[in-house]
Structures are given as C-alpha cells and as structure tokens.
Design an enzyme around this catalytic site. Structure first.
Site, short mmCIF file in Angstrom:
data_model
loop_
_atom_site.label_atom_id
_atom_site.label_comp_id
_atom_site.label_asym_id
_atom_site.label_seq_id
_atom_site.Cartn_x
_atom_site.Cartn_y
_atom_site.Cartn_z
CB CYS A 100 -28.93 17.22 32.84
SG CYS A 100 -28.09 18.21 34.07
CG HIS A 202 -24.93 15.68 30.26
ND1 HIS A 202 -25.85 16.12 29.35
CD2 HIS A 202 -25.14 16.40 31.41
CE1 HIS A 202 -26.59 17.07 29.93
NE2 HIS A 202 -26.16 17.25 31.16
N1 GLN Z 1 -29.26 24.11 34.05
C1 GLN Z 1 -29.42 22.91 34.82
C2 GLN Z 1 -28.49 22.86 36.02
O1 GLN Z 1 -27.58 23.55 36.07
C3 GLN Z 1 -29.20 21.69 33.93
C4 GLN Z 1 -27.78 21.63 33.43
C5 GLN Z 1 -27.60 20.52 32.39
O2 GLN Z 1 -28.51 20.12 31.63
N2 GLN Z 1 -26.38 20.00 32.28
O3 GLN Z 1 -28.67 22.08 36.90
#
Ligand code: GLN
Length: 249
Positions: A100, A202
């Site tokens: 992510c 995740h």
């Molecule tokens: N901040 C990034 C987004 O919102 C990544 C979010 C994350 O790592 N879950 O896409």
C-alpha cells in the site's frame, strides 16, 4: 547479501516506526519464522529515517503501509538516503515486498487527496493518485500465472484512497476476484516486476498467503525451499476465499 547455498537471510524493514499499519508487522514475523523453520539464520535490520548503512547486506526488503501523514514524513528520506542503495540491491537480486503506502512510494509519485504530490523513487513504473472515496474491505485476487503459485489465489484486506496505474507492460501481482485492487477499474492488483512485489493487501498479507511468503524468500535466495506443513495457514486462506467468493462485495 546471501546467495544460493548460504544459510542466512537478512530482512530489511523500511521505516518500521512510521510505515506499519493493519498488521504489516506480521509480514516481518512470517518471513523471519519461515526462514528459521528451514534452518536459515534469519535477522531483521530496521532501516528508519536517516539510516543509509547496511542496505547492501539485505536479501529481502519490506516496506509497509502508512497514512498520507506518515508517507509525507518518509518520502524525502527515501529519496535522499534509500533510493540508490535500494535500486542497487534490486539490481543485485534482492527481493522487495511493499504494501500500500510503501508500494505507492516505490512508484513515480503519490498524489494525496489534498493534491499534494509526494515524489516516489521510480523503482517501479507506476503512479498513484488519491480518489474521492476510500477502497476498504476484504480482497481475493487470482495471482498472475507467471508466479506459478499454488493456491492460485491471494487474500487480504485493503484500505486506501490511492488509485495506482501501471505503466505499459508492467505485470500485475494478480487480478481481483473480490475487492478494488490497484484502482477499482482495470481489475489489476499490485505488481510483480522481477523480484519486486507491490500490493494493496494488508491484513497482514503473508500469514494467510504462505505460498507468496516462500516465493519472496526463494527469489531473494535464488533457490527453492523445502515445503512446510501449511495446513493451518492454507485452511484459513481457503475459508476466506470461500466466504468472499460466496457473493460478498
Ligand atoms: N495513504 C495511502 C492511501 O490512502 C496508503 C494507505 C495505506 O497504506 N493503507 O492510499
């Protein structure tokens, strides 16, 4: 840097204090323990802000996720102290798993929902722009055939506003069967470019996808690993696939 025949695995954890959400730490534990179960000497090197030494000894880099705030806190350090040694390590065959927010910063840029463009290190030919709504939920993806994974599915949890678009010819990690993946439009999820794996999954990802964990370690070591008894892990995996493909979205 370990190569075929040697019995050690060095795991480099990028920004463990800032880029570590939704159970991402579980990926470190999984890589570490699955290496040890094969009799490998495993160690974890924490590579936080300002840490530029030791990247040349790393076999597998892990880069977790983070909210926009944390990404804004690390992107400059990534550019200044990590970009070159990371690119050099990848050229030498080190593996990378990025989730992510970490995945986004390995691309050309991540543009936040407020329009701030955080430059990435361009290690992968992707670009990410936040949309108006977040993509949240469980994901099931069919892994790209080139990875020869068994089971052929990957499962996890996504929570992101970023929409990632792959450059011409960039291979995805897989295609979503349930969930949004890279951008909610083209059906792709993550990337698989050489030994570099990016994903929106995740959860944490690797405990429920031991086949992917082994692939990452095997790519880093340049050799196959003896199989482990993964009945518990794969049972959990299978139950998620069945639950999610039973019509839930
Ligand atoms: N901040 C990034 C987004 O919102 C990544 C979010 C994350 O790592 N879950 O896409």
């Amino acid at each position: 840097m370990t190569r075929a025949g040697e019995s050690a695995l060095t795991i480099g954890w990028l920004y463990p204090d800032l880029m570590n959400i939704y159970g991402d730490r579980g990926n470190i534990l999984t890589l570490y323990q699955r290496a040890r179960w094969r009799g490998l000497e495993a160690r974890v090197v924490e590579l936080g802000k300002g840490e530029a030494a030791g990247l040349d000894e790393v076999d597998v880099f892990f880069f977790g996720g983070g909210q926009d705030r944390e990404q804004a806190l690390v992107y400059d350090d990534l550019l200044e102290t990590k970009a070159e040694p990371l690119a050099e390590a990848v050229r030498r065959g080190a593996a990378v798993l990025a989730v992510c927010g970490g995945y986004q910063l390995l691309g050309h840029y991540y543009q936040t929902a407020t329009g701030e463009r955080l430059p990435g290190i361009g290690l992968i030919d992707v670009r990410t722009e936040a949309g108006s709504r977040r993509y949240i939920g469980d994901v099931v993806a069919r892994a790209d055939e080139s990875l020869d994974l068994e089971p052929t599915t990957l499962v996890g949890f996504e929570n992101h506003s970023g929409r990632t678009f792959l450059g011409e010819g960039v291979r995805p990690l897989g295609r979503v069967l349930r969930g949004y993946g890279n951008n909610g439009d083209d059906g792709t999820e993550g990337v698989a470019v050489g030994n570099l794996f990016g994903t929106y999954l995740h959860g944490s990802l690797l405990p429920k996808n031991p086949h992917l964990a082994d692939l990452v370690i095997e790519r880093a070591l340049g050799r196959r690993l003896d199989p482990l008894d993964d009945r518990v892990e794969l049972d959990a995996h299978r139950r998620i696939v069945e639950r999610e493909l039973a019509g839930r979205r």
